[in-house]
Design an enzyme around this catalytic site. Structure first.
Site, PDB file in Angstrom:
ATOM      1  CG  HIS A 100      -6.170  -5.998   1.440  1.00 50.47           C
ATOM      2  ND1 HIS A 100      -6.995  -5.341   2.321  1.00 50.47           N
ATOM      3  CD2 HIS A 100      -4.915  -5.943   1.957  1.00 50.47           C
ATOM      4  CE1 HIS A 100      -6.268  -4.896   3.334  1.00 50.47           C
ATOM      5  NE2 HIS A 100      -5.026  -5.250   3.135  1.00 50.47           N
ATOM      6  CG  HIS A 160      -1.740  -1.216   1.371  1.00 46.27           C
ATOM      7  ND1 HIS A 160      -2.599  -1.675   0.388  1.00 46.27           N
ATOM      8  CD2 HIS A 160      -1.827  -2.121   2.388  1.00 46.27           C
ATOM      9  CE1 HIS A 160      -3.186  -2.787   0.799  1.00 46.27           C
ATOM     10  NE2 HIS A 160      -2.728  -3.091   2.004  1.00 46.27           N
TER      11      HIS A 160
END
Length: 337
Positions: free
Chosen positions: A223, A61
């Site tokens: 995700h 991320h």
């Protein structure tokens, strides 16, 4: 070993450690990186008589969270494997490395593994005499539950939360004050995202989901979790409205509100498209009588190479604006220094 995915990596098993070594080389003036267990710490830690602000989560991320370690933001970040929670010993090590005698606040995105592991670490640190508090951010309005969560997911609002609370801790606000401020931000921030393409986790070797050429996933998680629905791609005006309307309706936001608008790229979205979308969002907010007082545009909480974006809206007041404007000096966010 043979590389089976088209990525700039050597071994999927070592991609996080390899990236951390590069981060340490690039930002030696800001960061101290340890590898066993993996923790990214601000170079001057521990800062005495300052509340330590700590966060973390699965890698993939970036720049969240390690890119936000530094003066005015995080004292430490715990990078787990790609899309996998960090372990309690990582979080405990972060607390130990940053303990300046004023306690620690753990900022946790609402994913089941993150919550459990950070809570375990907090208990271990408390047993050693450190006052540790935990706040959980769950700003995603798209779904109530997902593959990774019980309840809403923690997404783009995390960046804003880390900046605001990090600024308060840098000013000397005590642990009670930092915790109360964090809960204030969590109560006033909402987000939603969309994906135009999937991402490929290095060790998986294949896309996390499949979209047709004319499809997008509305309400995607960071995700690759499914969102509210799969729809046909439309003009940017429609895409931005499809994100912004649920965000504004959820709190709800109303005419007269002052906000910070964060337009975020998911990793594979060009900046030209983010600015285009941001301009649309500003216009739609103005039409509702909502004043955008501060802005952030760029890829700050991503999902590897996913094409897509998210919008985050934080209701602000003079206190939050002052803390947002306060100096920050990290690898990924810096101003006023």
């Amino acid at each position: 070993m043979e590389v089976t995915v088209k990525k700039i990596i050597n071994d999927p098993a070592t991609v996080v450690a390899d990236a951390l070594r590069g981060m340490a080389a690039a930002h030696a003036d800001l960061l101290d990186v340890q590898y066993d267990p993996a923790v990214v710490v601000r170079a001057d830690a521990p800062v005495q008589r300052k509340v330590a602000i700590i966060s973390g989560g699965g890698s993939g991320h970036e720049p969240l969270h390690g890119g936000f370690v530094g003066r005015g933001m995080l004292d430490a970040a715990c990078p787990g494997p790609v899309f996998t929670s960090p372990t309690p010993d990582q979080v405990q090590a972060a607390v130990t490395r940053t303990d300046g005698g004023a306690g620690a606040l753990l900022i946790v995105k609402n994913y089941t593994g993150d919550v459990l592991n950070f809570e375990t670490a907090a208990e271990l640190a408390a047993a050693e005499g450190v006052d540790v508090r935990t706040v959980v951010i769950d700003d995603d309005v798209a779904v109530k539950d997902s593959l990774y969560t019980a309840g809403r997911r923690g997404v783009g609002g995390t960046v804003l939360l880390e900046k605001v609370v990090g600024a308060a801790a840098e000013r000397g606000v005590d642990l009670d004050g930092c915790e109360a401020l964090a809960r204030k931000v969590i109560g006033q921030v909402r987000s939603m995202g969309l994906a135009l393409s999937p991402c490929t986790v290095p060790h998986a070797g294949e896309p996390s989901f499949v979209l047709a050429d004319d499809e997008m996933e509305l309400g995607i998680g960071i995700h690759g979790e499914p969102g509210r629905r799969r729809v046909r791609v439309g003009p940017a005006d429609e895409l931005v409205a499809a994100l912004l309307d649920p965000v504004l309706e959820d709190l709800p936001f109303a005419a007269g509100d002052r906000v910070l608008l964060f337009t975020n790229g998911m990793g594979g979205t060009p900046q030209i498209e983010l600015y285009l979308a941001h301009g649309i969002a500003e216009r739609l907010l103005a039409e509702r009588g909502i004043t955008v007082e501060r802005r952030l545009v760029g890829s700050y909480i991503t999902s590897l190479e996913m094409q897509g974006m998210s919008l985050t809206v934080l209701k602000v007041d003079d206190e939050l604006i002052e803390l947002w404007d306060a100096p920050v000096h990290t690898a990924a966010l810096r101003w006023g220094v």
